[in-house]
Design a protein around this motif. Structure first.
Motif, PDB file in Angstrom:
ATOM      1  N   VAL A   1     -42.340   0.112   0.473  1.00  0.00           N
ATOM      2  CA  VAL A   1     -41.705  -1.059  -0.112  1.00  0.00           C
ATOM      3  C   VAL A   1     -42.685  -2.192   0.100  1.00  0.00           C
ATOM      4  N   ARG A   2     -43.084  -2.849  -1.001  1.00  0.00           N
ATOM      5  CA  ARG A   2     -44.117  -3.883  -0.890  1.00  0.00           C
ATOM      6  C   ARG A   2     -43.833  -5.037  -1.844  1.00  0.00           C
ATOM      7  N   PRO A   3     -44.471  -6.162  -1.566  1.00  0.00           N
ATOM      8  CA  PRO A   3     -44.273  -7.311  -2.467  1.00  0.00           C
ATOM      9  C   PRO A   3     -44.988  -7.084  -3.791  1.00  0.00           C
ATOM     10  N   GLY A   4     -44.376  -7.578  -4.836  1.00  0.00           N
ATOM     11  CA  GLY A   4     -44.974  -7.493  -6.163  1.00  0.00           C
ATOM     12  C   GLY A   4     -44.903  -8.846  -6.839  1.00  0.00           C
ATOM     13  N   PRO A   5     -45.539  -9.000  -7.971  1.00  0.00           N
ATOM     14  CA  PRO A   5     -45.551 -10.299  -8.642  1.00  0.00           C
ATOM     15  C   PRO A   5     -44.191 -10.713  -9.216  1.00  0.00           C
ATOM     16  N   TYR A   6     -43.305  -9.751  -9.504  1.00  0.00           N
ATOM     17  CA  TYR A   6     -42.003 -10.070 -10.100  1.00  0.00           C
ATOM     18  C   TYR A   6     -40.835  -9.795  -9.167  1.00  0.00           C
ATOM     19  N   GLY A   7     -41.110  -9.310  -7.982  1.00  0.00           N
ATOM     20  CA  GLY A   7     -40.082  -8.991  -7.003  1.00  0.00           C
ATOM     21  C   GLY A   7     -40.553  -7.845  -6.127  1.00  0.00           C
ATOM     22  N   VAL A   8     -39.687  -7.407  -5.242  1.00  0.00           N
ATOM     23  CA  VAL A   8     -40.055  -6.330  -4.331  1.00  0.00           C
ATOM     24  C   VAL A   8     -40.220  -5.032  -5.116  1.00  0.00           C
ATOM     25  N   GLU A   9     -41.231  -4.234  -4.734  1.00  0.00           N
ATOM     26  CA  GLU A   9     -41.524  -2.979  -5.418  1.00  0.00           C
ATOM     27  C   GLU A   9     -41.210  -1.802  -4.503  1.00  0.00           C
ATOM     28  N   PHE A  10     -40.553  -0.809  -5.071  1.00  0.00           N
ATOM     29  CA  PHE A  10     -40.255   0.430  -4.358  1.00  0.00           C
ATOM     30  C   PHE A  10     -41.177   1.503  -4.909  1.00  0.00           C
ATOM     31  N   ILE A  11     -41.933   2.152  -4.030  1.00  0.00           N
ATOM     32  CA  ILE A  11     -42.863   3.200  -4.431  1.00  0.00           C
ATOM     33  C   ILE A  11     -42.262   4.540  -4.022  1.00  0.00           C
TER      34      ILE A  11
END
Length: 155
Positions: free
Chosen positions: A99-109
């Motif tokens: 789970v990491r920060p992304g440009p549009y919100g939190v990203e789940f990998i």
């Protein structure tokens, strides 16, 4: 009967964002009734050439309010459910590897390399918050804090 799962944690957009998102289109729409709030010279109503632009602006802010109110992330014992304005995605909690920060919100990998963005939890820090909300969400999903994982990888 409620569809909410037992022991589920729900993350929504912040309360102040929801209040602004709902209040803005309401405030803009109220100027249709009282156009002199925008321009004191418009005592007879809003000019016809301004009306389409104003209707468009109210429409855009209403769509943004809908997006803010719909977005959420629900985490329970078995699954992560991401609800965005453009759709819903559910993934097994065990299949989330990062789970990491992304440009549009939190990203789940996911384990297969798939990436899903949750618009409800933004990753930018704020002045009032000591710690971004996405870190709490990441800890809830993966069981460990991203700060600790990144420190261990750097060693």
């Amino acid at each position: 009967m409620s569809k909410r799962r037992p022991h589920a944690q729900v993350w929504r957009t912040r309360l102040w964002v929801r209040i602004v998102a709902v209040g803005l289109p309401i405030a803009l729409a109220s100027t249709f009734l009282y156009p002199e709030l925008l321009n004191p010279g418009w005592t007879d109503g809003m000019p016809a050439d301004e009306l389409p632009w104003w209707i468009g602006l109210v429409g855009v802010t209403a769509v943004l309010a809908f997006c803010v109110l719909v977005s959420r992330v629900t985490v329970d014992d078995n699954a992560v459910r991401i609800v965005n304005p453009w759709g819903t995605h559910e993934m097994a909690r065990a299949s989330v590897v990062d789970v990491r920060p992304g440009p549009y919100g939190v990203e789940f990998i996911g384990a297969a390399g798939d990436r899903h963005v949750a618009l409800a939890v933004q990753c930018a820090g704020t002045i009032l918050a000591k710690r971004p909300r996405w870190l709490e969400l990441a800890q809830s999903v993966t069981g460990e804090t991203p700060d600790r994982r990144q420190t261990e990888q750097d060693d």
